[in-house]
Design a protein around this motif. Structure first.
Motif, PDB file in Angstrom:
ATOM      1  N   ARG A 165      -7.778  10.317 -58.078  1.00  0.00           N
ATOM      2  CA  ARG A 165      -8.484   9.537 -57.063  1.00  0.00           C
ATOM      3  C   ARG A 165      -9.991   9.712 -57.209  1.00  0.00           C
ATOM      4  NH1 ARG A 165      -4.772  12.029 -53.646  1.00  0.00           N
ATOM      5  NH2 ARG A 165      -6.471  13.098 -52.560  1.00  0.00           N
ATOM      6  N   ALA A 166     -10.425  10.936 -57.482  1.00  0.00           N
ATOM      7  CA  ALA A 166     -11.856  11.198 -57.641  1.00  0.00           C
ATOM      8  C   ALA A 166     -12.418  10.432 -58.834  1.00  0.00           C
ATOM      9  CB  ALA A 166     -12.105  12.696 -57.799  1.00  0.00           C
ATOM     10  N   GLY A 279     -12.796   7.640 -51.568  1.00  0.00           N
ATOM     11  CA  GLY A 279     -14.093   8.114 -51.106  1.00  0.00           C
ATOM     12  C   GLY A 279     -15.213   7.096 -51.210  1.00  0.00           C
TER      13      GLY A 279
END
Length: 294
Positions: A165-166, A279
């Motif tokens: 995800r990062a 994010g």
């Protein structure tokens, strides 16, 4: 999926098929150009412009490109890439893939940004199974839906693995903040590249069905090279039934569905996945749409 030529010692020149007939030279590109790029050394390099959004706008041509690995480009391929005016290339491959296949061959002045997305050891698994040359073992590992299940697990891990995800979030931020055209890729340009393209397209308002069509286009563009690879594996005695590899070589709606379903299951909606999972703040998403949609 990984290009099997990376893990299986095959004769040179057979893993790459000839370019599809609808390739166009970069210098010929207009808003009505073919989607597929004429970059020698690739079969799955393309523009994601020209897709209509929910509000009737269209993704811009010549801004964002997707591809397979650029590590095997001949000099004419590097020259063709230079014609795209790229500022950066985002490489989603893992360290073992890069060690096996080499770094991207890029034009001078293009920045390489490495954002590895984990392949759940698929690279090593494929090499182990194919190099075994054991048809019984290969059937046990890949047959009866096992290869499909492994691919669906890989797609779910794009969501459940925090490092993935990062990396995906960082890649999207790079695209959103770029001031020159950007390209992103993995090894075969279909799985990690496919889910990143799907996430970006849906984030800027392209309908899910349209984005899925872009995802599935990899099957058409890779068909000839995949068929050639399977033929060679059989002729070289690596596999009696190379069709067992089809679930690994192809993209399927069920794989993309596994990714999308996992994102909603974990975060409740695409919007929440973008903000909480990846994010991305509101300003980044605004920049992304402004960059991609015209």
């Amino acid at each position: 999926m990984l290009a099997l030529a990376l893990v299986i010692p095959l004769a040179s020149g057979t893993a790459q098929a000839s370019s599809p007939a609808n390739h166009v030279r970069p210098a010929d590109r207009t808003v009505t150009s073919s989607r597929v790029l004429a970059v020698p050394g690739t079969v799955n390099a393309r523009d994601i412009g020209g897709y209509r959004t929910y509000d009737g706008k269209t993704t811009r041509w010549g801004v964002l490109y997707r591809s397979e690995t650029l590590s095997r480009l001949p000099p004419e391929g590097v020259n063709a890439l230079a014609g795209l005016g790229l500022g950066s290339v985002i490489d989603l491959r893992t360290a073992p893939e890069m060690q096996a296949d080499g770094a991207d061959r890029l034009p001078a002045g293009v920045t390489s940004i490495v954002q590895p997305v984990d392949d759940t050891s698929l690279f090593a698994f494929i090499g182990m199974v194919v190099r075994s040359k054991d048809p019984v073992y290969q059937q046990q590992q890949l047959g009866a839906g096992k290869a499909d299940a492994r691919m669906e697990a890989l797609y779910r891990a794009f969501v459940t693995n925090p490092a993935n995800r990062a990396a995906l979030g960082a890649a999207i931020r790079t695209v959103a903040n770029a001031n020159k055209p950007t390209m992103f890729h993995c090894s075969a340009g279909k799985d990690r590249t496919g889910i990143l393209a799907d996430t970006i397209l849906r984030a800027v308002g392209v309908p899910a069905s349209t984005s899925e069509g872009d995802y599935l286009l990899s099957n058409q563009l890779r068909a000839a090279s995949d068929a050639a690879l399977k033929s060679q594996l059989k002729a070289a005695g690596f596999m009696q039934d190379p069709d067992l590899l089809d679930p690994l070589l192809q993209v399927r709606s069920s794989y993309l569905g596994a990714f999308r379903t996992q994102a909603v299951a974990d975060y409740g909606s695409l919007g929440n996945f973008l903000t909480e999972g990846l994010g991305l703040d509101a300003l980044t998403l605004f920049k992304l749409r402004s960059r991609i949609v015209g």
